[in-house]
Design an enzyme around this catalytic site. Structure first.
Site, PDB file in Angstrom:
ATOM      1  N   LYS A  14       0.840  -1.210   0.000  1.00 40.28           N
ATOM      2  CA  LYS A  14       0.000   0.000   0.000  1.00 40.28           C
ATOM      3  C   LYS A  14       0.873   1.259   0.000  1.00 40.28           C
ATOM      4  O   LYS A  14       0.684   2.154  -0.803  1.00 40.28           O
ATOM      5  CB  LYS A  14      -0.932   0.018   1.228  1.00 40.28           C
ATOM      6  N   ARG A  89      -9.776   0.912   8.533  1.00 41.85           N
ATOM      7  CA  ARG A  89      -9.286  -0.411   8.882  1.00 41.85           C
ATOM      8  C   ARG A  89     -10.355  -1.240   9.583  1.00 41.85           C
ATOM      9  O   ARG A  89     -10.135  -2.401   9.909  1.00 41.85           O
ATOM     10  CB  ARG A  89      -8.130  -0.213   9.855  1.00 41.85           C
ATOM     11  N   ARG A 128      11.546  -5.889   5.167  1.00 40.81           N
ATOM     12  CA  ARG A 128      11.370  -4.456   4.876  1.00 40.81           C
ATOM     13  C   ARG A 128      12.400  -3.618   5.633  1.00 40.81           C
ATOM     14  O   ARG A 128      12.722  -3.883   6.783  1.00 40.81           O
ATOM     15  CB  ARG A 128       9.969  -4.006   5.277  1.00 40.81           C
ATOM     16  N   ARG A 164      11.221  -1.325  11.052  1.00 36.76           N
ATOM     17  CA  ARG A 164      10.140  -0.754  11.844  1.00 36.76           C
ATOM     18  C   ARG A 164       9.955  -1.547  13.134  1.00 36.76           C
ATOM     19  O   ARG A 164      10.126  -2.756  13.138  1.00 36.76           O
ATOM     20  CB  ARG A 164       8.842  -0.761  11.027  1.00 36.76           C
ATOM     21  N   ARG A 175      -0.821  -8.431  13.673  1.00 36.95           N
ATOM     22  CA  ARG A 175      -1.352  -7.516  12.647  1.00 36.95           C
ATOM     23  C   ARG A 175      -2.143  -8.294  11.595  1.00 36.95           C
ATOM     24  O   ARG A 175      -3.211  -7.859  11.163  1.00 36.95           O
ATOM     25  CB  ARG A 175      -0.208  -6.734  11.996  1.00 36.95           C
TER      26      ARG A 175
HETATM   27  P1  AP5 Z   1       4.755  -1.717   2.044  1.00 34.51           P
HETATM   28  O1  AP5 Z   1       4.390  -0.897   0.858  1.00 34.51           O
HETATM   29  O2  AP5 Z   1       5.588  -1.094   3.100  1.00 34.51           O
HETATM   30  O3  AP5 Z   1       3.458  -2.423   2.709  1.00 34.51           O
HETATM   31  P2  AP5 Z   1       2.115  -1.802   3.302  1.00 34.51           P
HETATM   32  O4  AP5 Z   1       0.985  -2.432   2.560  1.00 34.51           O
HETATM   33  O5  AP5 Z   1       2.194  -0.317   3.341  1.00 34.51           O
HETATM   34  O6  AP5 Z   1       2.079  -2.461   4.747  1.00 34.51           O
HETATM   35  P3  AP5 Z   1       2.313  -1.864   6.199  1.00 34.51           P
HETATM   36  O7  AP5 Z   1       3.125  -2.874   6.962  1.00 34.51           O
HETATM   37  O8  AP5 Z   1       2.856  -0.483   6.152  1.00 34.51           O
HETATM   38  O9  AP5 Z   1       0.870  -1.859   6.761  1.00 34.51           O
HETATM   39  P4  AP5 Z   1       0.486  -1.721   8.273  1.00 34.51           P
HETATM   40  O10 AP5 Z   1      -0.977  -1.637   8.256  1.00 34.51           O
HETATM   41  O11 AP5 Z   1       1.072  -2.784   9.120  1.00 34.51           O
HETATM   42  O12 AP5 Z   1       1.217  -0.399   8.764  1.00 34.51           O
HETATM   43  P5  AP5 Z   1       0.728   1.092   8.934  1.00 34.51           P
HETATM   44  O13 AP5 Z   1       1.939   1.925   8.880  1.00 34.51           O
HETATM   45  O14 AP5 Z   1      -0.395   1.407   8.051  1.00 34.51           O
HETATM   46  O15 AP5 Z   1       5.523  -3.024   1.506  1.00 34.51           O
HETATM   47  C1  AP5 Z   1       6.075  -3.971   2.410  1.00 34.51           C
HETATM   48  C2  AP5 Z   1       7.436  -4.481   1.920  1.00 34.51           C
HETATM   49  O16 AP5 Z   1       7.281  -5.212   0.714  1.00 34.51           O
HETATM   50  C3  AP5 Z   1       8.443  -3.369   1.593  1.00 34.51           C
HETATM   51  O17 AP5 Z   1       9.690  -3.800   2.015  1.00 34.51           O
HETATM   52  C4  AP5 Z   1       8.370  -3.221   0.066  1.00 34.51           C
HETATM   53  O18 AP5 Z   1       9.605  -2.797  -0.480  1.00 34.51           O
HETATM   54  C5  AP5 Z   1       8.027  -4.650  -0.361  1.00 34.51           C
HETATM   55  N1  AP5 Z   1       7.149  -4.708  -1.538  1.00 34.51           N
HETATM   56  C6  AP5 Z   1       6.076  -3.912  -1.811  1.00 34.51           C
HETATM   57  N2  AP5 Z   1       5.478  -4.305  -2.968  1.00 34.51           N
HETATM   58  C7  AP5 Z   1       6.174  -5.388  -3.408  1.00 34.51           C
HETATM   59  C8  AP5 Z   1       6.048  -6.259  -4.565  1.00 34.51           C
HETATM   60  N3  AP5 Z   1       5.073  -6.080  -5.469  1.00 34.51           N
HETATM   61  N4  AP5 Z   1       6.947  -7.277  -4.697  1.00 34.51           N
HETATM   62  C9  AP5 Z   1       7.948  -7.453  -3.776  1.00 34.51           C
HETATM   63  N5  AP5 Z   1       8.124  -6.662  -2.685  1.00 34.51           N
HETATM   64  C10 AP5 Z   1       7.245  -5.647  -2.496  1.00 34.51           C
HETATM   65  O19 AP5 Z   1       0.171   1.081  10.433  1.00 34.51           O
HETATM   66  C11 AP5 Z   1       1.038   0.821  11.527  1.00 34.51           C
HETATM   67  C12 AP5 Z   1       0.241   0.698  12.807  1.00 34.51           C
HETATM   68  O20 AP5 Z   1      -0.416   1.958  13.102  1.00 34.51           O
HETATM   69  C13 AP5 Z   1      -0.889  -0.326  12.833  1.00 34.51           C
HETATM   70  O21 AP5 Z   1      -0.437  -1.624  13.128  1.00 34.51           O
HETATM   71  C14 AP5 Z   1      -1.780   0.239  13.944  1.00 34.51           C
HETATM   72  O22 AP5 Z   1      -1.250  -0.017  15.211  1.00 34.51           O
HETATM   73  C15 AP5 Z   1      -1.690   1.735  13.716  1.00 34.51           C
HETATM   74  N6  AP5 Z   1      -2.738   2.204  12.793  1.00 34.51           N
HETATM   75  C16 AP5 Z   1      -2.545   2.752  11.552  1.00 34.51           C
HETATM   76  N7  AP5 Z   1      -3.720   3.039  10.982  1.00 34.51           N
HETATM   77  C17 AP5 Z   1      -4.678   2.678  11.871  1.00 34.51           C
HETATM   78  C18 AP5 Z   1      -6.085   2.734  11.839  1.00 34.51           C
HETATM   79  N8  AP5 Z   1      -6.745   3.212  10.781  1.00 34.51           N
HETATM   80  N9  AP5 Z   1      -6.769   2.250  12.921  1.00 34.51           N
HETATM   81  C19 AP5 Z   1      -6.117   1.758  13.998  1.00 34.51           C
HETATM   82  N10 AP5 Z   1      -4.776   1.701  14.097  1.00 34.51           N
HETATM   83  C20 AP5 Z   1      -4.065   2.147  13.044  1.00 34.51           C
HETATM   84 MG    MG Z   2       2.561   1.104   4.883  1.00 31.24          MG
END
Ligand code: AP5
Ligand code: MG
Length: 217
Positions: A14, A89, A128, A164, A175
């Site tokens: 994402k 979410r 990552r 991270r 998660r």
């Molecule tokens: P990446 O693009 O980083 O993945 P992502 O989908 O963004 O996943 P996240 O881990 O960031 O999602 P998350 O929900 O855990 O974290 P968030 O920061 O939103 O890609 C991942 C890896 O794969 C990278 O290394 C990339 O290079 C590689 N890659 C990408 N595409 C690829 C491909 N096609 N082929 C090969 N490799 C690839 O949230 C963090 C925390 O914040 C949550 O856990 C929660 O505690 C809190 N939070 C955030 N939003 C909310 C909400 N709305 N409600 C409640 N709590 C929340």
């Molecule tokens: Mg992300």
């Protein structure tokens, strides 16, 4: 106008794809995770409150997020379109986003649902690396998307790369569990509204990007 929601399991790409869409269409990305990590880094009241929640992979309380998103989406830079990554979410948050958008006379136009398996998610999150400069937070993967210049430094700003805090095996497991329980029902929610576009996320990053460009064209 494109008001885009990025949907998909943790590690589906994402953030990676949001960066590319943002550059292509010159619209900002609002990433809830990024906003929260900046609060933790700055050691604000909210940052101290949520630091251990995020490290464990739990969800931050909804009221906090809906209010924060309402304020952020009212800012001037989002009037020509926006990408929302990490929100909604839960069904409750999806309803709140609809309310925020209609209050601003806007609507979600595209929901990009990037689909990968849980095994792939674990591989992606474990490898990552992110830029330690939270203004940049460029995203890399040791195997699938390594930096081009120095393996330990960000191509964009030269800062050191790090893992991270929530990319540890226990938090990754939690998660994914929460995703399937709370977030997966959003697929049906947006399918019914006719805004959902499913994207095969198991392909290489440029191929996923090409599919998305076709959808948004
Ligand atoms: P990446 O693009 O980083 O993945 P992502 O989908 O963004 O996943 P996240 O881990 O960031 O999602 P998350 O929900 O855990 O974290 P968030 O920061 O939103 O890609 C991942 C890896 O794969 C990278 O290394 C990339 O290079 C590689 N890659 C990408 N595409 C690829 C491909 N096609 N082929 C090969 N490799 C690839 O949230 C963090 C925390 O914040 C949550 O856990 C929660 O505690 C809190 N939070 C955030 N939003 C909310 C909400 N709305 N409600 C409640 N709590 C929340
Ligand atoms: Mg992300």
């Amino acid at each position: 106008m494109r008001n885009i929601v990025m949907l998909g399991v943790q590690g589906s790409g994402k953030g990676t794809q949001a960066d590319r869409i943002s550059a292509r269409y010159e619209i900002p990305t609002i990433s809830t995770g990024k906003l929260f990590r900046a609060e933790i880094e700055r050691n604000t009241g909210l940052g101290r409150e949520i630091s251990s929640i995020i490290k464990k992979g739990e969800l931050v309380p909804a009221a906090r997020i809906n209010q924060m998103m309402g304020e952020r989406l009212s800012e001037e830079d989002t009037v020509n379109g926006v990408i929302v990554d990490g929100y909604p979410r839960t069904l409750e948050q999806a309803q709140a986003l609809d309310d925020i958008m209609s209050g601003l006379s806007r609507q979600v136009t595209h929901v990009l649902y990037i689909k990968i398996s849980d095994e792939e998610a674990v591989r992606r999150l474990s490898g990552r690396r992110v830029c330690s400069n939270n203004k940049c937070e460029a995203n890399y993967h040791v195997e699938f998307n390594p930096p081009k210049k120095d393996p330990n430094r960000c191509d964009r700003c030269g800062s050191a790369l790090m893992q991270r805090a929530d990319d540890n095996p226990e938090a990754i497991g939690r998660r994914l569990e929460l995703y399937h329980k709370d977030t997966a029902p959003l697929v049906d929610f947006y399918k019914k509204k006719g805004t959902l576009h499913e994207v095969d996320g198991q392909q290489p990053i440029p191929d996923v990007e090409a599919v998305i460009n076709g959808i948004l064209a």
